[in-house]
Design an enzyme around this catalytic site. Structure first.
Site, PDB file in Angstrom:
ATOM      1  N   HIS A 122       0.027  -0.359   0.373  1.00  0.00           N
ATOM      2  CA  HIS A 122      -0.993   1.004   0.575  1.00  0.00           C
ATOM      3  C   HIS A 122      -2.121   0.602   1.436  1.00  0.00           C
ATOM      4  CE1 HIS A 122      -1.092   5.262  -0.661  1.00  0.00           C
ATOM      5  NE2 HIS A 122      -1.349   5.070   0.610  1.00  0.00           N
ATOM      6  N   ASP A 145      -0.032   9.538  -5.252  1.00  0.00           N
ATOM      7  CA  ASP A 145       0.037   8.514  -5.526  1.00  0.00           C
ATOM      8  C   ASP A 145      -0.369   8.429  -7.123  1.00  0.00           C
ATOM      9  OD1 ASP A 145      -0.303   5.553  -6.137  1.00  0.00           O
ATOM     10  OD2 ASP A 145      -1.591   5.519  -4.063  1.00  0.00           O
ATOM     11  N   HIS A 147      -2.229   6.425  -8.186  1.00  0.00           N
ATOM     12  CA  HIS A 147      -3.275   5.667  -8.417  1.00  0.00           C
ATOM     13  C   HIS A 147      -4.289   6.025  -7.285  1.00  0.00           C
ATOM     14  CE1 HIS A 147       0.085   2.822  -9.438  1.00  0.00           C
ATOM     15  NE2 HIS A 147      -0.897   2.561 -10.544  1.00  0.00           N
ATOM     16  N   ASP A 149      -6.868   4.440  -5.513  1.00  0.00           N
ATOM     17  CA  ASP A 149      -6.785   3.483  -4.438  1.00  0.00           C
ATOM     18  C   ASP A 149      -8.255   3.517  -3.839  1.00  0.00           C
ATOM     19  OD1 ASP A 149      -4.301   2.370  -4.986  1.00  0.00           O
ATOM     20  OD2 ASP A 149      -3.465   3.473  -3.165  1.00  0.00           O
ATOM     21  N   HIS A 162      -5.027  -3.157  -1.622  1.00  0.00           N
ATOM     22  CA  HIS A 162      -4.020  -1.925  -1.476  1.00  0.00           C
ATOM     23  C   HIS A 162      -4.652  -0.906  -2.632  1.00  0.00           C
ATOM     24  CE1 HIS A 162      -1.015  -2.822  -5.039  1.00  0.00           C
ATOM     25  NE2 HIS A 162      -2.218  -3.224  -5.321  1.00  0.00           N
ATOM     26  N   ASP A 253       2.621   7.225  -1.549  1.00  0.00           N
ATOM     27  CA  ASP A 253       2.979   5.986  -2.441  1.00  0.00           C
ATOM     28  C   ASP A 253       4.340   6.293  -3.260  1.00  0.00           C
ATOM     29  OD1 ASP A 253       3.247   3.963  -4.379  1.00  0.00           O
ATOM     30  OD2 ASP A 253       1.194   3.280  -4.047  1.00  0.00           O
ATOM     31  N   ASP A 255       5.350   5.016  -5.800  1.00  0.00           N
ATOM     32  CA  ASP A 255       5.225   5.422  -7.305  1.00  0.00           C
ATOM     33  C   ASP A 255       4.449   6.566  -7.666  1.00  0.00           C
ATOM     34  OD1 ASP A 255       2.213   5.028  -7.155  1.00  0.00           O
ATOM     35  OD2 ASP A 255       2.102   2.877  -7.236  1.00  0.00           O
ATOM     36  N   GLU A 298       4.932   1.196  -0.460  1.00  0.00           N
ATOM     37  CA  GLU A 298       5.198   0.558  -1.737  1.00  0.00           C
ATOM     38  C   GLU A 298       6.664   0.356  -2.161  1.00  0.00           C
ATOM     39  OE1 GLU A 298       3.035  -1.389  -2.720  1.00  0.00           O
ATOM     40  OE2 GLU A 298       1.311  -0.674  -2.425  1.00  0.00           O
TER      41      GLU A 298
END
Length: 356
Positions: A122, A145, A147, A149, A162, A253, A255, A298
């Site tokens: 990312h 996402d 996260h 980031d 990332h 992302d 995830d 990712e």
């Protein structure tokens, strides 16, 4: 770092006529960004090839898109790329790769394409978003996402870039982010009001401080449970387009999904998006008509426990991208203008008599 063929042509002073979309065509530029130096795990650089092998180009073409696949950027590690502040990994490599990607994304958008960047980790958003803003300075970012980031180089615990791209892009954090080697080209290009997060569930303390103190709109998984995904998207568009229509940059992302759906990724977190929630997000973004660029990041085929896990993750990522460009759960079909009619009764009777 070398550019060859059509990727090199994207960087010419004037857009190549062969790269421009046909009038009225739904044009999509695919750019592979196998960037892996933004994090520690091996394998994410195989993401673009994995998505192509999962049928991405064919899926988009089947939706009526005019697809320009410009191949992969050739990222190489900068020699003697020492840690910054004894912590930040590969700053020169990530900085140079991001600069190259920014140039390519800018040229693709200038040529009239909707640009899809295939990651890679990312940290590539440093390049894709900054390049996009050169052509669309007032764009809005939807960041899907687990996260945030948005750690700075001074708050990160992992040292992985990332987990930091948005801190470099945000104007409000300009005086909180040191000048990393390889990053002199990068200027903040977003304001806090330009960003909406969806799907957060693993946020570091410093990131939480930034989200709260700079009034960044976010919807955690708890918010999605509480409000429902329809209300989340309504509020997202109210935030980004309540006052004016503007281009959307979707940075997705994989995830963000629950690990049961997307196991082949580097930092999975339990309790993520369902398939239905993920598809609803991209369906609604497509329906605005304002989507201008997409990051899909990712996907890491080396982290799947089995080939089936890798295929499930890759096909999910392809579904996300396809839904951005018109695939629907009612069914995505080629244009169908008129139903056929049966032959006249006389013809049918005579054909039946011959058959008998």
């Amino acid at each position: 770092m070398a550019l060859r063929g059509s990727l090199a042509r994207l960087l010419r002073a004037q857009p190549d006529a062969a790269l421009r979309p046909r009038r009225g065509a739904h044009s999509v530029a695919l750019v592979g960004a196998p960037l892996s130096r933004g994090q520690k795990r091996r394998g994410v650089d195989h993401g673009p090839a994995t998505l192509r092998a999962a049928g991405l180009v064919e899926r988009l073409a089947g939706l009526g898109c005019q697809v320009h696949d410009f191949g992969d950027l050739n990222f190489t590690q900068v020699p003697n790329d020492e840690l910054y502040n004894n912590l930040i990994l590969y700053p020169r490599s990530v900085g140079l790769a991001s600069q190259m990607l920014a140039d390519v994304v800018s040229r693709a958008v200038a040529a009239g394409h909707r640009c899809v960047t295939l990651g890679g980790d990312h940290s590539l958003a440093l390049g894709s978003i900054s390049g996009h803003t050169r052509q669309c300075p007032h764009l809005g970012v939807i960041w899907v996402d687990a996260h945030a980031d948005i750690n700075t180089p001074l708050t990160t615990q992992s040292g992985s870039l990332h987990g930091q791209p948005l801190s470099f892009l945000l104007r409000e954090l300009q005086n909180k982010v040191p000048q990393l080697p390889g990053f002199s080209w990068l200027k903040p290009c977003l304001s806090a009001s330009d960003i909406v997060y969806i799907g957060l569930r693993d946020v570091d303390p410093a990131e939480y401080y930034i989200l709260k103190n700079f009034d960044i709109q976010y919807f955690s998984m708890r918010d999605i449970d509480r409000l429902g995904i329809q209300k989340v998207m309504e509020r997202t568009f109210e935030q980004l387009m309540g006052r004016r229509q503007r281009p959307i940059h979707l940075s997705f992302d994989i995830d963000a999904f629950d690990p049961s759906l997307a196991p082949a990724t580097g930092t999975p977190v339990l309790g993520g998006l369902t398939y239905r929630e993920g598809m609803y997000i991209t369906e609604e973004i497509h329906n605005t008509g304002m989507l201008s660029a997409v990051d899909m990041v990712e996907v890491n085929p080396l982290l799947g426990a089995s080939q089936e896990a890798v295929k499930a993750t890759a096909h999910l990522a392809v579904d996300v991208i396809a839904t951005c460009f018109g695939q629907t759960r009612e069914g995505a079909h080629i244009a169908f203008d008129e139903l056929p009619t049966p032959s006249s009764p006389d013809e049918s009777d005579s054909e039946e008599q011959v058959r008998i």
